[in-house]
Every structure is written in structure tokens, then in C-alpha cells.
Design an enzyme around this catalytic site. Sequence first.
Site, PDB file in Angstrom:
ATOM      1  N   LYS A  49       0.792  -1.054  -0.047  1.00  0.00           N
ATOM      2  CA  LYS A  49       0.077   0.116   0.129  1.00  0.00           C
ATOM      3  C   LYS A  49       0.882   1.200   0.150  1.00  0.00           C
ATOM      4  O   LYS A  49       1.841   1.109   0.861  1.00  0.00           O
ATOM      5  CB  LYS A  49      -0.847   0.114   1.205  1.00  0.00           C
ATOM      6  CG  LYS A  49      -1.932   1.311   1.196  1.00  0.00           C
ATOM      7  CD  LYS A  49      -2.845   1.220   2.264  1.00  0.00           C
ATOM      8  CE  LYS A  49      -2.148   1.544   3.658  1.00  0.00           C
ATOM      9  NZ  LYS A  49      -2.941   1.987   4.811  1.00  0.00           N
TER      10      LYS A  49
ATOM     11  N   SER B 276      -3.877  11.881  15.724  1.00  0.00           N
ATOM     12  CA  SER B 276      -2.410  11.752  14.710  1.00  0.00           C
ATOM     13  C   SER B 276      -1.392  12.612  15.699  1.00  0.00           C
ATOM     14  O   SER B 276      -0.583  13.146  15.251  1.00  0.00           O
ATOM     15  CB  SER B 276      -2.766  12.577  13.765  1.00  0.00           C
ATOM     16  OG  SER B 276      -3.515  11.717  12.853  1.00  0.00           O
TER      17      SER B 276
END
Length: 321
Positions: free
Chosen positions: A67, A199
Site C-alpha cells: 500500500k 495523529s
Amino acid sequence: MLIVPEREIANLMTPEAAFEAVEKVFAAMASKDAYNFPVVREAIGHEDALYGFKGGFDQAGLTLGLKAGGYWPHNLEKRGEINHQSTVFLFDPDTGKAKAMVGGNLLTALRTAAASSVSIKHLARKDVKVLGMIGAGHQATFQLGAALETRAYEKVIGWNYHPDMLSNIEKVAADAGVPFEAVDLPGMKDADVIISITSAFTPSLMADHVSPGTHIACMGTDTKGKQEVEAALLSRATVFTDEVAQSVSIGEAQHAVAAGLIKESDVYQIGAVINGTHAGRASDDEITVFDGTGVGLQDLAVAASVVNLAVEKGVAIEVDF
């Protein structure tokens, strides 16, 4: 080569199928029938973006690929696009030829949510009632939706750096018929299961915010320097992960290991619990942590499933490559 566009994914991959694919590949990893390649993850110096590659090979399922993608933090505000962007590439393990290109944005959200749900199934207490959410962005909605399928929760509590975004997860809870309450971080002591999906590079969940017996799924730390929970929390817990090497280098465990609070040998693969070679939770008072770093094999497993479904339904695009 086959192409499965992003627009087709929602009609092909279900949360249940993602859960099954991820649980199976975690078990294969623990049995050494599948392995991940080293991750490349870098700040590119443009748009504050983090970009990288995750790949691997599942010998049992004959799935090979990678990916490519990452996190563009300004996408939503500047362009109306989601911040996480990715594409999965599959290759024929017999010949090395390109086999498929698959839109990876929704797949990433589904496989990440599936991973935390797998951890809840195998590590959380059976009598959990309150689910805590730290984070309320795009991926948090998938996390909550999947988690609500794992147990009969009586309440969802949530905290986010930007409180106005809590309405995102409040809606998911409401749609599932579960009451929602916004709390301060110390309020997480009421949670039996906590999912952290941010994050952040500075921890928000501290050790004294967590009660004995809690299961915590840390799903946002996948890069050197990121951190969602206080390192001391891991020293109080039994720590499980998708991939030990990633956990101690780019996952939540990197900080506890660097501080000497735990060793690499203190981190266990969730696949060993699935396979029955690790007992998992030892008592109702034990704190368990799942460090979900996100492995390439997760992406390959769900992408391979999507390709098969796309071919069956006639929506895969075939190109001469």
C-alpha cells in the site's frame, strides 16, 4: 491488470468481511505463514504530509503487494478531501506481474477499525459496558461503528482535541441507539474499553486516566515520534500488537521501550491470542493494550477480498498493462 476504483469499495467491502480478513491474517502472521516487509514512512517536506509504503507476503493466501499512501493534514480544509490517502497494489506471487490496483482510502478505514475490533473481541473483558473514544475524526467514526458490534455497550464517552468534532462520533452512537457523553480526559476512568485514534505527537491519555481491567486500543501511532498515551501506561499493562517490530520502532511501544519501561520481549502478537498460543487477558483487573500500528498484510488481505468481489460483480476494470 485489474483496477477497482475507490468509488466501488463501499458497495463491495463490509465491516464484517474486513474483520474476518484481518483476524485471519493476524493469525497467519503469528503462525509465520505471512510476514510484513519493513515500512517506509517519511515526512516529505510538502503540505506537512507523511508518506510511505507498507507491504508483505501471505504465503497461505498467496497475496503479495503493498500500500502506498499517507496523511495530508490539510486536505479537508483546503480541498474537501479526506486527509488519509492511499492505493493498494497487488502482484502475482508466481510471476511478479502487476495484478491489481485498488482504491485504499475506505479500505484503510475499514481494516483499521477491524483491527481494534479484533483486539476487543480477544482481549476485553466480557462484561464491558462503557466504550471510550479519544479522537473524533474521519477514522474515529469507523472505529466506533465497528467497536459497537463487538459488545453490548450501555454508553459511549468521548474526548477530542477539538470538541466541536465530537458530533461525528455522537451521531454514530445515536444511530446505534447508544447514549453518548462528552468527557474530560480523567473521565476515561469510567471506560471499560478505550479506543484512541488521533495523529498526535504528544500523549493525551495518561496512566491515571485508566482504571484496572480496561482494554485500550491505540490505533493512531504509526510513525516515529507519534504518541497517544503516556509511556508509563504500557508499563502497567500487558501489551499486544499486530507486528512487534513495528510496535517498538514506530508504534505506541516505541516510547516505553526507549524509556526502559518495557522490553521488546514484553510485547506480544495479537495473532498468538487468536491462535490460542497466548492466553490473552489473565484477569478482570489486568489492563491490556493493543498497539495497532497498521501492517501491510491487513491492506493486502482486504484488497484481495475486494478484487474477488469486484470480479464476481463485474465492476473490476481490466487494462492491458
